[in-house]
Design an enzyme around this catalytic site. Sequence first.
Site, short mmCIF file in Angstrom:
data_model
loop_
_atom_site.label_atom_id
_atom_site.label_comp_id
_atom_site.label_asym_id
_atom_site.label_seq_id
_atom_site.Cartn_x
_atom_site.Cartn_y
_atom_site.Cartn_z
N SER A 169 0.84 -1.19 0.00
CA SER A 169 0.00 0.00 0.00
C SER A 169 0.88 1.25 0.00
CB SER A 169 -0.95 -0.04 1.20
OG SER A 169 -2.10 0.74 0.98
N LYS A 221 -19.51 18.49 2.22
CA LYS A 221 -18.61 18.66 3.36
C LYS A 221 -18.55 17.38 4.19
CE LYS A 221 -15.94 20.64 6.33
NZ LYS A 221 -14.53 20.88 6.00
#
Length: 341
Positions: A169, A221
Amino acid sequence: MDFVFEYTSFLAKTVTLVVAILIVLAAAASLRSKGRRKNAGQLQVSKLNDFYKALRERLEQSLLDKDRLKALRKEQGKALKKEKKKPADAKSRVYVLDFDGDIKASATESMRHEITALLTLATPKDEVVLRLESGGGMVHSYGLASSQLARIRQAGIPLTICIDKVAASGGYMMACIGNKIISAPFAILGSIGVVAQLPNVNRLLKKHDIDFEVLTAGEYKRTLTVFGENTEKGREKFQEDLDITHELFKNFVARYRPQLAIDEVATGEVWLGMAALDKQLVDELKTSDEYLADRAKVAEVFHLHYSERKSLQERVGLAASGSVDRLLLSWWSRLTQQRFW
């Protein structure tokens, strides 16, 4: 039984007191450090050639008889004199760094200073070797760590990444910047993907007649929440953000390792070193010990480690707060929308 009860009660009070003291010390250390400049760090440099030489000489001393040892030392002395006659810059240098990555890529703080230091002296005929171990973590943290390594490539200095255990990763994101990636046969590599997860307890709150309001300014948001009611539109936007991040990840890896069939390896899967070699995720199978021992035969090998100087109060405080931080971060990362490589 009374004795056992009293002892257990005393032990619980003692533990509570010790924890309270550690928390107070951690808070005091934190407040003290905020009001002043951090203590200057120190760059520690050790020559690994000397380390390998000491190992060899200790073994020779144990296994060889006096006459053979004396003759060997004489030969080594002649070779050393010949070596000293060579120009000081005849040998190339290898700078060795270590990166042991956690979820926040905390080792970046030391690595950035180590890189700044070596770039003042290193030339394209030298080499930087990073012994990397990381299973990945936060996107922005490993993005910064990778950008620090990119400084070495931009300076035209060969960068070799050695992986003995794992570079997955975000760890592989760092590894791919190397001009050459060397892996132990059973190291874990890959996991070119992005993951984010969080629980939602909104139905539980409703069951107990508890309202939870989420107010935002800006349509996206907040897309998914732990306590509020999640919508299909919010899920789609959240997935879109993940897909964008994954695409950036893939493009980054492909930029530094164009030989990869990126769509084939960017599935989030991991491979052991031997299989990773077939996928061209790595260039060679070898441990870092073997590689550095070979390089030490022809180059001067220096290990660099930058460490911060901390007072006793700060060390005690950091030890206490560090345990709490690890516990809270582990819990919070499962409850928030942090994205992870």
